[in-house]
Design an enzyme around this catalytic site. Sequence first.
Site, PDB file in Angstrom:
ATOM      1  N   HIS A  27       0.852  -1.263   0.217  1.00  0.00           N
ATOM      2  CA  HIS A  27      -0.284  -0.238  -0.147  1.00  0.00           C
ATOM      3  C   HIS A  27       0.784   1.375   0.255  1.00  0.00           C
ATOM      4  CE1 HIS A  27      -3.403   2.618   1.428  1.00  0.00           C
ATOM      5  NE2 HIS A  27      -2.420   2.803   1.390  1.00  0.00           N
ATOM      6  N   GLU A  28       1.844   1.748   1.197  1.00  0.00           N
ATOM      7  CA  GLU A  28       2.525   2.909   1.181  1.00  0.00           C
ATOM      8  C   GLU A  28       3.674   2.968  -0.485  1.00  0.00           C
ATOM      9  OE1 GLU A  28       1.700   4.789   2.931  1.00  0.00           O
ATOM     10  OE2 GLU A  28       0.721   3.544   4.585  1.00  0.00           O
ATOM     11  N   HIS A  31       1.792   4.938  -2.660  1.00  0.00           N
ATOM     12  CA  HIS A  31       2.025   5.790  -2.543  1.00  0.00           C
ATOM     13  C   HIS A  31       3.749   6.519  -2.464  1.00  0.00           C
ATOM     14  CE1 HIS A  31      -1.925   6.350  -0.544  1.00  0.00           C
ATOM     15  NE2 HIS A  31      -1.441   5.753   0.749  1.00  0.00           N
TER      16      HIS A  31
END
Length: 436
Positions: A27-28, A31
Amino acid sequence: MSMTTILLTILGIAVFAFGLLFSIAWHELGHLSTAKLFGIRVPQYMVGFGPTVWSRRKGDTEYGIKAIPAGGYIRMIGMFPPGADGKLEARSTSPWRGMIEDARSASFEELQPGDEDRLFYTRKPWKRVIVMFAGPFMNLVLAVAIFLGVAMTFGFQTNTTEVAGVQKCVIPQSAERTTCKKSDAVSPAQAAGLKKGDVIVAFDGDRIDSWDTLSDRIRDTTGPADITVRRDGQEKTLHAVLLENAVAKKDSDGQPVPGKFVTAGYLGFAAKSEILPLSFGESVVRMGDMAENGVRSIIALPSKIPALWDAAFGGGERAADSPVGMVGAARIGGEVMALDVPTESQIAMMLNLLAGINLSLFLFNMLPLLPLDGGHIAGALWEALRRHTARIFKRPDPGPFDVAKLMPVAYVVAGVFICFTLLVLVADVVNPVKIT
């Protein structure tokens, strides 16, 4: 509980924890990669919270793992624009204003010379939307990849049109008995000569290729019907007279609704259940149903709080569809590894559990509330709308939307989430959801 079961349970929890850490890191990474793509400086990329266990700096980013595997984050400089006066420091003793300016100051605390063009808020709204959406999107990609892989290779438990057993008499499914009485009518399947091992291939002359189709046809029929079966390699037509009976109500997905019954046509046999791989199209449809159920579950969360409280503190029964936190999910992962089922079944169940977690992370993070990713997306979209409207009406550019002004609301939302998380944690510890 035997030592082997304990060790398998611990192994299952460890495997789930690793899968969760990977999901967070994944997920990170969404980003991080998009932020760097658009030239935003990212001082930190961390998996977990609390004390740092390991870290390493590469370029201008510190990569690391923290002690508590309950989330993760990246730090981007300039998440919020400066205040109206162009300053970053707090300018009021008001607690609400202090929250706003504290958040604003934190987003600039690692500002270095030359970073003026590497601030998050200076990027166009569509770029900020991509950066914030990339994290949840990575979870969605992982969920879809895992789910489709399991569905198309291993498969799911599926009812077939093969007969596993024939009911001798007509007993309402709402009745709390399974044995026949003399007053019970002979079941249509028994009277027609249906046998265990028969495969139903046609109903009243129409070819049947799935249990769902056969079940719907039976429910819609009362009176005479021809049942074509394949028996010992040959097809044979049986003549049945279907009766009305109280049968389980189905939901929109074709699944029985516990405790709900309707009057419908009844043949009287049990379908054989097998684990069968799905086609790509069937897998996509099932994934869509899974996503729809996920949305419904999130919408229904507030209504489940009273029952969750009762399960945690009042000794109430924990419902099978009760909200489950990371601790509860880890316990389920441990139970999966301890089940007396083939290894491939355990792997499939663990992967499906991980797919469900990633789908939940996607849906939850898309809520348009700060401090979630969806809140930042909503702020960027609102800014784009304001600026576009100003151009149309030839008004001055309103400038960046100050998301920092919503921080008091974000703290309230975060407080609610923390309280809910603690409630789920207590319930998962004292009254966990168990595999049935």
